[in-house]
Write a protein that holds these residues in place. Structure first.
Motif, PDB file in Angstrom:
ATOM      1  N   GLU A  23      -8.984 -15.630  13.837  1.00  0.00           N
ATOM      2  CA  GLU A  23     -10.216 -16.217  13.313  1.00  0.00           C
ATOM      3  C   GLU A  23     -10.893 -15.209  12.391  1.00  0.00           C
ATOM      4  O   GLU A  23     -11.081 -14.057  12.768  1.00  0.00           O
ATOM      5  CB  GLU A  23     -11.193 -16.551  14.448  1.00  0.00           C
ATOM      6  CG  GLU A  23     -10.864 -17.801  15.210  1.00  0.00           C
ATOM      7  CD  GLU A  23     -11.075 -19.057  14.389  1.00  0.00           C
ATOM      8  OE1 GLU A  23     -12.093 -19.162  13.670  1.00  0.00           O
ATOM      9  OE2 GLU A  23     -10.214 -19.930  14.470  1.00  0.00           O
ATOM     10  N   PRO A  56     -17.291 -13.975  10.750  1.00  0.00           N
ATOM     11  CA  PRO A  56     -18.339 -14.473   9.855  1.00  0.00           C
ATOM     12  C   PRO A  56     -18.904 -13.344   9.006  1.00  0.00           C
ATOM     13  O   PRO A  56     -18.861 -12.173   9.401  1.00  0.00           O
ATOM     14  CB  PRO A  56     -19.415 -15.009  10.811  1.00  0.00           C
ATOM     15  CG  PRO A  56     -18.728 -15.201  12.116  1.00  0.00           C
ATOM     16  CD  PRO A  56     -17.611 -14.200  12.156  1.00  0.00           C
ATOM     17  N   GLU A  57     -19.438 -13.687   7.862  1.00  0.00           N
ATOM     18  CA  GLU A  57     -19.996 -12.684   6.937  1.00  0.00           C
ATOM     19  C   GLU A  57     -21.029 -11.790   7.608  1.00  0.00           C
ATOM     20  O   GLU A  57     -21.089 -10.600   7.350  1.00  0.00           O
ATOM     21  CB  GLU A  57     -20.655 -13.383   5.741  1.00  0.00           C
ATOM     22  CG  GLU A  57     -19.680 -13.960   4.751  1.00  0.00           C
ATOM     23  CD  GLU A  57     -19.038 -12.893   3.890  1.00  0.00           C
ATOM     24  OE1 GLU A  57     -19.719 -11.912   3.527  1.00  0.00           O
ATOM     25  OE2 GLU A  57     -17.851 -13.036   3.576  1.00  0.00           O
ATOM     26  N   ASN A  58     -21.863 -12.367   8.474  1.00  0.00           N
ATOM     27  CA  ASN A  58     -22.959 -11.605   9.065  1.00  0.00           C
ATOM     28  C   ASN A  58     -22.603 -10.982  10.411  1.00  0.00           C
ATOM     29  O   ASN A  58     -23.469 -10.477  11.107  1.00  0.00           O
ATOM     30  CB  ASN A  58     -24.199 -12.485   9.214  1.00  0.00           C
ATOM     31  CG  ASN A  58     -23.940 -13.690  10.096  1.00  0.00           C
ATOM     32  OD1 ASN A  58     -22.803 -13.972  10.460  1.00  0.00           O
ATOM     33  ND2 ASN A  58     -24.986 -14.416  10.420  1.00  0.00           N
ATOM     34  N   ALA A  59     -21.329 -10.988  10.771  1.00  0.00           N
ATOM     35  CA  ALA A  59     -20.914 -10.405  12.055  1.00  0.00           C
ATOM     36  C   ALA A  59     -20.972  -8.882  11.990  1.00  0.00           C
ATOM     37  O   ALA A  59     -20.578  -8.279  10.986  1.00  0.00           O
ATOM     38  CB  ALA A  59     -19.495 -10.846  12.397  1.00  0.00           C
TER      39      ALA A  59
END
Length: 86
Positions: free
Chosen positions: A64, A67-70
């Motif tokens: 997976e 996400p960009e903000n992870a």
């Protein structure tokens, strides 16, 4: 928040992240809801249990994309106002 078939829900407690305790354990506050009731509970983990959970989550996430903000793994998250969360 995850749902069970009998109406129970368990998820991270809003505004409370995983935190180290003075006794060397880690505590993750959880918000537990069931029909008509809500309460807080804590999942308390040893370092070994925390590492096992970390490895299991990494394995489960597999390919997976993050996400960009992870946040990057093992780096603290800095919030406005100086608050820090892991």
């Amino acid at each position: 928040m995850s749902n069970a078939s009998d109406g129970w829900q368990v998820g991270p407690a809003p505004g409370h992240g995983l935190r180290p305790r003075k006794d060397g354990l880690f505590e993750l506050p959880l918000h537990v809801r069931r029909p008509g009731r809500a309460s807080l509970a804590s999942l308390v983990l040893t370092v070994v249990e925390a590492e096992q959970l970390h490895a299991a989550l990494c394995y489960a996430l597999g390919d997976e994309p993050a996400p960009e903000n992870a946040p990057e793994c093992r780096k603290p998250i800095r919030y406005p106002g100086g608050r820090q969360k892991y």
